[in-house]
Write a protein that holds these residues in place. Structure first.
Motif, mmCIF file in Angstrom:
data_model
loop_
_atom_site.group_PDB
_atom_site.id
_atom_site.type_symbol
_atom_site.label_atom_id
_atom_site.label_comp_id
_atom_site.label_asym_id
_atom_site.label_seq_id
_atom_site.Cartn_x
_atom_site.Cartn_y
_atom_site.Cartn_z
ATOM 1 N N SER A 1 9.867 11.656 15.009
ATOM 2 C CA SER A 1 10.785 12.607 14.396
ATOM 3 C C SER A 1 10.246 13.108 13.060
ATOM 4 N N ALA A 2 9.697 12.193 12.269
ATOM 5 C CA ALA A 2 9.164 12.564 10.952
ATOM 6 C C ALA A 2 7.954 13.492 11.065
ATOM 7 N N ALA B 1 9.396 18.989 -1.610
ATOM 8 C CA ALA B 1 10.294 19.623 -0.639
ATOM 9 C C ALA B 1 10.318 18.938 0.714
ATOM 10 N N SER B 2 9.454 17.957 0.909
ATOM 11 C CA SER B 2 9.322 17.323 2.228
ATOM 12 C C SER B 2 10.647 16.785 2.746
ATOM 13 N N ALA C 1 10.901 7.021 5.667
ATOM 14 C CA ALA C 1 12.003 7.103 4.701
ATOM 15 C C ALA C 1 12.367 8.559 4.393
ATOM 16 N N TYR C 2 12.974 9.204 5.370
ATOM 17 C CA TYR C 2 13.598 10.511 5.137
ATOM 18 C C TYR C 2 15.102 10.281 5.008
ATOM 19 N N GLN C 3 15.456 9.613 3.919
ATOM 20 C CA GLN C 3 16.834 9.158 3.756
ATOM 21 C C GLN C 3 17.817 10.271 3.425
ATOM 22 N N ARG C 4 17.329 11.489 3.131
ATOM 23 C CA ARG C 4 18.257 12.586 2.856
ATOM 24 C C ARG C 4 19.128 12.915 4.068
ATOM 25 N N ARG C 5 18.668 12.575 5.261
ATOM 26 C CA ARG C 5 19.481 12.824 6.457
ATOM 27 C C ARG C 5 20.827 12.099 6.375
ATOM 28 N N TYR C 6 20.865 11.017 5.604
ATOM 29 C CA TYR C 6 22.073 10.186 5.579
ATOM 30 C C TYR C 6 22.682 10.130 4.185
ATOM 31 N N CYS D 1 7.323 3.646 6.206
ATOM 32 C CA CYS D 1 6.442 4.548 5.466
ATOM 33 C C CYS D 1 7.241 5.513 4.612
ATOM 34 N N GLU D 2 6.809 5.695 3.369
ATOM 35 C CA GLU D 2 7.390 6.724 2.521
ATOM 36 C C GLU D 2 7.074 8.104 3.094
ATOM 37 N N LYS D 3 7.863 9.069 2.700
ATOM 38 C CA LYS D 3 7.637 10.457 3.138
ATOM 39 C C LYS D 3 6.464 11.063 2.384
ATOM 40 N N PRO D 4 5.821 12.099 2.905
ATOM 41 C CA PRO D 4 5.816 12.471 4.316
ATOM 42 C C PRO D 4 5.055 11.415 5.097
ATOM 43 N N ILE D 5 5.216 11.372 6.404
ATOM 44 C CA ILE D 5 4.548 10.327 7.166
ATOM 45 C C ILE D 5 3.038 10.380 6.954
ATOM 46 N N ASP D 6 2.442 11.551 6.894
ATOM 47 C CA ASP D 6 1.038 11.750 6.495
ATOM 48 C C ASP D 6 0.816 13.253 6.387
#
Length: 330
Positions: free
Chosen positions: A314-315, A178-179, A117-122, A89-94
């Motif tokens: 987590s999301a 900003a999510s 997909a909170y890929q900013r963590r990596y 799922c794309e951000k935000p989860i919902d």
């Protein structure tokens, strides 16, 4: 040899094109179709079969990538899970905790993976800073200032009827632009125990905020500010400033640009940010490296039960912080 995972992309906007580009760089992944309500096929996706809904699909597939508007994510996730298909799922989860919990429970009940997909963590230096925080190498962090000052013009908000709405977008820049960074903030520091905010609409004719700020307090005493905007011309790279008992550091667009931490060498891995995507003035993404990281991990989780980089549980925390920002206005 890992099984090639066949994907259906749900949605046909800009982010769908990003995933299609990312998957062309992954050997054990293939997009086999698009689910979209649009009557005109976007040129970038026109070579693929289009379906009106998941129930109309008559070809084999393993997983879906949800690229629909924020408030519709749970609809597709629950339907895909009921069909036994894994969900990215794309951000935000919902946009509501109730919908998120339904998504999480449906994927658990149907024994399918749910990744977000909170890929900013990596991205770039972000995981290095996380490791230093976890190892207490930075000293006591007492102040954090997070700034996501983007700009979006009227054409952006006029491009779709749902943009700038509460019932589908879920809000303005806090839950949209900003999510990613509020998720990163949670990943670093956890959830605040108390926060207050002030939001306003200054530049755009929309029902949600286009600029606002929150003050957050954590259980260890840390005080933080979070500013989010789509009204700040011309748009600026996201910035996070950390002030500690050993000094300070500043991250700009995921890269350490300033560093003065007593006894610790600057660990940045990035020599130049010239070609990196900031998201400051446009939502379009050309560099798919971070999306490829998410996809490769998701595929490994499906094939070999690897631990997901970002789970649904987590999301959920990022949305919870954002909803608290919306709820706790002066």
């Amino acid at each position: 040899m890992s099984k090639k995972i066949k994907f259906i992309i749900i949605g046909s906007g800009n982010i769908a094109t990003t995933y299609l580009s990312a998957i062309t760089n992954i050997t054990n992944a293939q997009v086999v179709g698009i689910v979209s309500s649009k009557t005109n096929k976007p040129e970038t996706l026109s070579s693929l079969p289009f379906f009106k809904s998941l129930s109309d699909i008559n070809i084999d597939f393993d997983a879906v990538i949800i690229c629909t508007p924020n408030g519709l994510h749970h609809v597709s996730a629950i339907e895909a899970a009921s069909l036994g298909k894994h969900v990215l799922c794309e951000k935000p989860i919902d946009i509501t905790l109730k919908s998120i919990d339904k998504m999480i429970n449906s994927c658990k009940e149907n024994n399918v993976k749910l990744a977000v997909a909170y890929q900013r963590r990596y991205s770039s230096d972000n995981p290095i800073v996380k490791k230093l925080i976890d190892e207490n190498k930075l000293g006591k962090i007492f102040s954090v200032d997070l700034s996501i000052k983007n700009y979006r013009d009227d054409d952006y908000y006029n491009s779709s009827a749902y943009r700038g709405t509460y019932n589908i977008d879920g809000g303005g820049p806090f839950i949209q632009q900003a999510s990613h960074y509020i998720d990163l903030y949670y990943w670093y520091f956890g959830k605040p125990v108390k926060l207050v905010s002030q939001l306003g609409t200054f530049v755009h004719d929309i029902e949600v905020e286009d600029h606002g700020a929150a003050i957050c307090v954590h259980d260890n005493g840390m005080i933080a500010t979070i500013t989010a905007s789509t009204a700040t011309k011309p748009g600026f790279p996201a910035k996070m400033e950390l002030y500690t008992s050993k000094g300070y550091l500043i991250l700009e667009n995921d890269v350490i640009t300033h560093w003065d931490i007593e006894g610790v060498e600057n660990p940045t891995t990035v020599k130049s940010t010239k070609n990196t995507h900031t998201g400051a003035a446009t939502a379009s993404v050309s560099d798919t490296t971070n999306h490829e990281t998410v996809l490769n991990n998701f595929i490994e989780a499906i094939n070999n039960n690897a631990e997901l980089l970002v789970t649904g549980e987590s999301a959920r925390n990022a949305t919870e912080i954002i909803l608290d920002i919306y709820k706790n206005q002066f």
